[in-house]
Motif scaffolding. Structure first.
Motif, PDB file in Angstrom:
ATOM      1  N   TRP A   4       0.828  -1.207   0.000  1.00 15.28           N
ATOM      2  CA  TRP A   4       0.000   0.000   0.000  1.00 15.28           C
ATOM      3  C   TRP A   4       0.865   1.259   0.000  1.00 15.28           C
ATOM      4  O   TRP A   4       0.571   2.243  -0.645  1.00 15.28           O
ATOM      5  N   GLU A   5       1.974   1.185   0.753  1.00 14.97           N
ATOM      6  CA  GLU A   5       2.852   2.353   0.852  1.00 14.97           C
ATOM      7  C   GLU A   5       3.701   2.531  -0.395  1.00 14.97           C
ATOM      8  O   GLU A   5       4.246   3.602  -0.621  1.00 14.97           O
ATOM      9  N   GLU A   6       3.837   1.465  -1.204  1.00 15.52           N
ATOM     10  CA  GLU A   6       4.639   1.550  -2.430  1.00 15.52           C
ATOM     11  C   GLU A   6       3.775   1.748  -3.664  1.00 15.52           C
ATOM     12  O   GLU A   6       4.237   1.543  -4.780  1.00 15.52           O
ATOM     13  N   SER A   7       2.532   2.136  -3.456  1.00 14.01           N
ATOM     14  CA  SER A   7       1.636   2.347  -4.590  1.00 14.01           C
ATOM     15  C   SER A   7       1.489   3.837  -4.852  1.00 14.01           C
ATOM     16  O   SER A   7       1.362   4.633  -3.927  1.00 14.01           O
ATOM     17  N   SER A   8       1.514   4.213  -6.136  1.00 19.49           N
ATOM     18  CA  SER A   8       1.243   5.602  -6.512  1.00 19.49           C
ATOM     19  C   SER A   8      -0.251   5.902  -6.403  1.00 19.49           C
ATOM     20  O   SER A   8      -0.656   7.051  -6.477  1.00 19.49           O
TER      21      SER A   8
ATOM     22  N   ASP B  21      12.217   5.109  -2.738  1.00 21.14           N
ATOM     23  CA  ASP B  21      11.624   4.799  -1.431  1.00 21.14           C
ATOM     24  C   ASP B  21      12.419   5.441  -0.291  1.00 21.14           C
ATOM     25  O   ASP B  21      11.840   5.916   0.692  1.00 21.14           O
ATOM     26  N   GLN B  25      10.789   8.077   2.383  1.00 22.64           N
ATOM     27  CA  GLN B  25      10.835   7.928   3.842  1.00 22.64           C
ATOM     28  C   GLN B  25      11.364   9.210   4.483  1.00 22.64           C
ATOM     29  O   GLN B  25      10.854   9.662   5.517  1.00 22.64           O
ATOM     30  N   ARG B 186      -0.716   4.731   9.129  1.00 22.24           N
ATOM     31  CA  ARG B 186       0.052   4.383   7.930  1.00 22.24           C
ATOM     32  C   ARG B 186      -0.003   5.562   6.965  1.00 22.24           C
ATOM     33  O   ARG B 186      -0.945   6.356   6.992  1.00 22.24           O
ATOM     34  N   ILE B 187       1.032   5.666   6.148  1.00 27.67           N
ATOM     35  CA  ILE B 187       1.178   6.820   5.257  1.00 27.67           C
ATOM     36  C   ILE B 187       1.374   6.322   3.821  1.00 27.67           C
ATOM     37  O   ILE B 187       2.201   5.429   3.598  1.00 27.67           O
ATOM     38  N   PRO B 188       0.645   6.870   2.850  1.00 28.26           N
ATOM     39  CA  PRO B 188       0.852   6.476   1.448  1.00 28.26           C
ATOM     40  C   PRO B 188       2.118   7.148   0.908  1.00 28.26           C
ATOM     41  O   PRO B 188       2.051   8.139   0.175  1.00 28.26           O
ATOM     42  N   LEU B 189       3.274   6.587   1.285  1.00 26.38           N
ATOM     43  CA  LEU B 189       4.559   7.257   1.061  1.00 26.38           C
ATOM     44  C   LEU B 189       4.820   7.558  -0.408  1.00 26.38           C
ATOM     45  O   LEU B 189       5.165   8.684  -0.779  1.00 26.38           O
ATOM     46  N   ARG B 190       4.672   6.546  -1.270  1.00 28.09           N
ATOM     47  CA  ARG B 190       4.986   6.728  -2.692  1.00 28.09           C
ATOM     48  C   ARG B 190       4.023   7.743  -3.299  1.00 28.09           C
ATOM     49  O   ARG B 190       4.426   8.655  -4.014  1.00 28.09           O
ATOM     50  N   ARG B 191       2.739   7.583  -2.973  1.00 29.29           N
ATOM     51  CA  ARG B 191       1.721   8.429  -3.576  1.00 29.29           C
ATOM     52  C   ARG B 191       1.920   9.906  -3.227  1.00 29.29           C
ATOM     53  O   ARG B 191       1.932  10.767  -4.094  1.00 29.29           O
ATOM     54  N   TRP B 192       2.053  10.210  -1.935  1.00 31.17           N
ATOM     55  CA  TRP B 192       2.155  11.616  -1.554  1.00 31.17           C
ATOM     56  C   TRP B 192       3.463  12.232  -2.049  1.00 31.17           C
ATOM     57  O   TRP B 192       3.500  13.406  -2.399  1.00 31.17           O
ATOM     58  N   ASP B 194       4.901  11.337  -4.821  1.00 35.01           N
ATOM     59  CA  ASP B 194       4.594  11.549  -6.251  1.00 35.01           C
ATOM     60  C   ASP B 194       3.885  12.890  -6.451  1.00 35.01           C
ATOM     61  O   ASP B 194       4.251  13.683  -7.322  1.00 35.01           O
ATOM     62  N   LEU B 195       2.843  13.107  -5.646  1.00 30.14           N
ATOM     63  CA  LEU B 195       2.012  14.304  -5.837  1.00 30.14           C
ATOM     64  C   LEU B 195       2.800  15.563  -5.463  1.00 30.14           C
ATOM     65  O   LEU B 195       2.713  16.593  -6.143  1.00 30.14           O
ATOM     66  N   ARG B 198       5.405  16.174  -8.250  1.00 27.34           N
ATOM     67  CA  ARG B 198       4.732  16.650  -9.453  1.00 27.34           C
ATOM     68  C   ARG B 198       4.362  18.131  -9.265  1.00 27.34           C
ATOM     69  O   ARG B 198       4.502  18.944 -10.180  1.00 27.34           O
ATOM     70  N   ALA B 342       2.849   5.867 -13.389  1.00 30.33           N
ATOM     71  CA  ALA B 342       1.398   6.012 -13.207  1.00 30.33           C
ATOM     72  C   ALA B 342       0.712   6.528 -14.465  1.00 30.33           C
ATOM     73  O   ALA B 342      -0.513   6.456 -14.575  1.00 30.33           O
ATOM     74  N   ASP B 402       1.627  -0.590 -11.472  1.00 29.72           N
ATOM     75  CA  ASP B 402       1.687  -0.027 -10.121  1.00 29.72           C
ATOM     76  C   ASP B 402       2.062  -1.161  -9.179  1.00 29.72           C
ATOM     77  O   ASP B 402       1.842  -2.335  -9.490  1.00 29.72           O
ATOM     78  N   CYS B 403       2.643  -0.816  -8.024  1.00 31.27           N
ATOM     79  CA  CYS B 403       3.011  -1.821  -7.016  1.00 31.27           C
ATOM     80  C   CYS B 403       3.855  -2.933  -7.619  1.00 31.27           C
ATOM     81  O   CYS B 403       3.700  -4.103  -7.265  1.00 31.27           O
TER      82      CYS B 403
END
Lengths: 169, 462
Positions: A4-8, B21, B25, B186-192, B194-195, B198, B342, B402-403
């Motif tokens: 989940w943390e490695e998903s864009s 990654d 972090q 938990r934190i959406p590390l890759r997603r945030w 990315d945003l 960008r 993405a 993705d993933c």
């Protein structure tokens, strides 16, 4: 590290659910409050700006002309009850309860359980009520401007980070 | 299609993503008072681009950030390094896709910086993003996140700034719903990251370009509709094959329409916001071709749609288009700054499979290999359901990544019901629907918009 943390494209916020807007045109969980705008039952050009602070349950309910709501003395007024009810429709009871930090035993409580939990906390009117009401009303007016913004046919590649929310998300 | 190629390992991929990654972090903890582990993450990003022209600037930026004194230029350099790494990942993945599909692809045009509209506004947006990086996801609070609201409002009011506006609006809403950061489990590390990245690059002067467009005429054969949405915006993209009238090779193209929206307009209610601006939506829903005359198209294959250049064509079948026209198409390149995994959304046809279940997911399995279906991307307001995919024998979809794996986002499936072939499309309701529940939801959304218009009429103009 979990996937989940490695998903864009991790889903962070569940989508709002549609509801009728005639009575409560605006609800949001923002700035540490459940807040929104409730249309007056008697005067079509009057609205009440209402909010409940997360954790402290500080209450605000004032008209758009910044007069305090008479119903707020000694408990929750009908506007805050209506606001909570519509928030549960839009976001689900679980999300509203978590945001407000109400101590409801149920993981997905009904609006009535949430308002009971707020009432049990002996909520006070917030000291900065006039300022809060002004902010919330400004955010409502800002939300209304989304109706006026034109569509465009130029591509927005950034929207690929926000996939449609499917039935089986 | 050579599914086996999509399953193979990509050399260097794991190393590139490990550096990404490590930086992600570091960003989560905030760059105001970085800990030793964060310094190591920043150094890992700098090391990963050490052999590139960015090397010196990124090494300096990583050092300053590790000392807690990074300014906007330094943070931009770090964002550039992360973008370069994921750009390389994008290129490797897309090359693999082209190998698997046997597709040729045009080269991207060289990047030419654009003019900078409203530089002060973009400066304000970058300042907010820099504050965000200093606080980190764990340190953000309501005050910091709601500071984005005036910037986003101003960006939205300028149509030339729609891209950063929609990006930052969606990003800020997610952050606001997750505040305060210290309580996140938990934190959406890759997603945030990315945003954030960008946002940093898109608000940089010159980054927003109006791509050169040339007029094109010919027959447009729709393949399917892809929908994107966050709380206050929606975009539909129609993927299609363009057969140029001059007899040139067929091209893969997209037509897009996007609109800001109130958060309570969702599901089937979205189509009515988009439909009036893109007649192609109705054509795609009805299974018709469209004849184009002088429609502007960019080098990336984006049609800049206006209905005056389009008229309805003959009835077509998407599966006939996919079988006959798709194998010979040329793909469009991604614009240099848009290269990111993405963004990969490559139309393909998959046939001759059996559908297997892997937990909750559906997998299209054949002798050539296995491809997992990403049914979660099919909009809820669509007749294309997971059940339809499970019963299908052929599927048109978008290859996505993705993933760490490729997945197939279904656009249309062909099923056999009582010995009769039928196709079901994700965008079947784009032009309107006779489905009772969807029609009811459309009506409810129209009522919601009317209610807001009524309130706006009474309260806004005072």
């Amino acid at each position: 590290m979990p996937v989940w943390e490695e998903s864009s494209l991790s889903r962070v916020v569940p989508p709002a659910r549609p509801r009728k807007l005639a009575k409560v045109p605006f609800v949001e969980l923002a700035e540490g409050r459940l807040q929104g705008v409730v249309s007056s039952g008697s005067d079509i050009s009057r609205v009440y700006v209402s909010s409940v602070a997360a954790g402290s349950f500080g209450l605000v309910c004032r008209t758009n002309n910044n007069r305090p709501c008479g119903g707020l003395r000694g408990g929750l007024c009908n506007h805050i009850l209506a606001l909570t009810g519509e928030a549960v429709l839009q976001y689900g009871g679980g999300r509203v309860a978590r945001y407000l930090q109400t101590d409801t035993a149920d993981a997905d409580p009904a609006a009535q359980q949430i308002t009971q939990a707020i009432g049990a906390g002996r909520p006070q009117q917030a000291d900065d009520g006039a300022a809060v009401a002004g902010q919330v009303f400004a955010r409502f007016l800002r939300h209304l401007t989304y109706l006026e913004l034109p569509a465009t046919t130029a591509p927005v590649p950034e929207m690929h980070w926000f996939p449609a929310v499917g039935a089986v998300a | 299609m050579r599914l086996d190629l999509l399953l193979g390992e990509l050399p260097g991929l794991a190393e590139a993503l490990a550096a990404v990654d490590a930086f992600d972090q570091a960003l989560a903890g905030g760059l105001l008072r970085p800990q030793p582990a964060q310094a190591a993450g920043l150094a890992a990003l700098a090391d990963a681009v050490a052999a590139s022209p960015l090397a010196d600037r990124v090494a300096e930026a990583a050092g300053k950030a590790a000392a807690g004194v990074a300014d906007e230029e330094h943070l931009t350099a770090l964002a550039a390094a992360r973008t370069a790494l994921l750009g390389a990942v994008h290129d490797a993945l897309l090359a693999r896709v082209d190998e698997a599909t046997g597709r040729t692809r045009d080269d991207a045009e060289a990047f030419v910086p654009g003019e900078t509209p409203s530089p002060n506004l973009l400066t304000a947006a970058r300042a907010w993003l820099c504050d965000l990086a200093r606080a980190g996801w764990r340190g953000m609070d309501h005050e910091l996140v709601s500071a984005a609201a005036p910037v986003v409002s101003a960006l939205l009011s300028d149509p030339a700034l729609r891209r950063p506006a929609l990006l930052l609006d969606g990003f800020a809403a997610e952050l606001a719903a997750s505040c305060p950061g210290r309580t996140l489990d938990r934190i959406p590390l890759r997603r945030w990251a990315d945003l954030w990245t960008r946002g940093m690059l898109l608000t940089r002067p010159g980054a927003l370009t109006a791509p050169a467009a040339t007029p094109v005429s010919g027959r447009l054969l729709p393949l399917g509709v892809d929908v994107h949405e966050h709380a206050t915006a929606v975009q539909a993209q129609v993927h299609a094959v363009l057969e140029p009238a001059d007899g040139g090779p067929s091209r893969l193209v997209r037509a897009s329409v996007s609109a800001p929206k109130p958060d309570t307009v969702v599901g089937a209610g979205l189509w009515q916001l988009l439909r009036p601006h893109l007649s192609l939506l109705a054509a795609a829903g009805d299974g018709r071709a469209v004849e184009l005359t002088g429609m502007p198209v960019t080098g990336e294959g984006d049609l800049l749609w206006s209905d005056e250049h389009a008229r309805p064509g003959e009835q077509t079948d998407v599966f006939a288009t996919a079988r006959v026209a798709l194998p010979a198409v040329t793909g469009g390149p991604a614009a240099p700054l848009d290269r990111h995994p993405a963004r990969i959304a490559e139309p393909v046809l998959v046939e001759g499979y059996t559908v297997e279940r892997d937990g909750e997911a559906l997998v299209l399995a054949s002798a050539a290999g296995r491809l997992t279906v990403d049914a979660s991307r099919v909009p809820a307001a669509s007749p294309l359901t997971a059940q339809a995919v499970a019963a299908s024998g052929a599927c048109i979809g978008l290859l996505r990544w993705d993933c760490g794996e490729f997945r197939l986002q279904p656009l249309a499936v062909r099923t056999t019901v009582r010995n009769k072939a039928a196709s079901v499309q994700a965008g079947a309701w784009a032009g309107g629907t006779s489905d009772k529940n969807a029609a009811k939801a459309e009506k409810a959304a129209a009522d919601a918009v009317a209610a807001l218009h009524e309130r706006a009429g009474r309260l806004l103009r005072r």
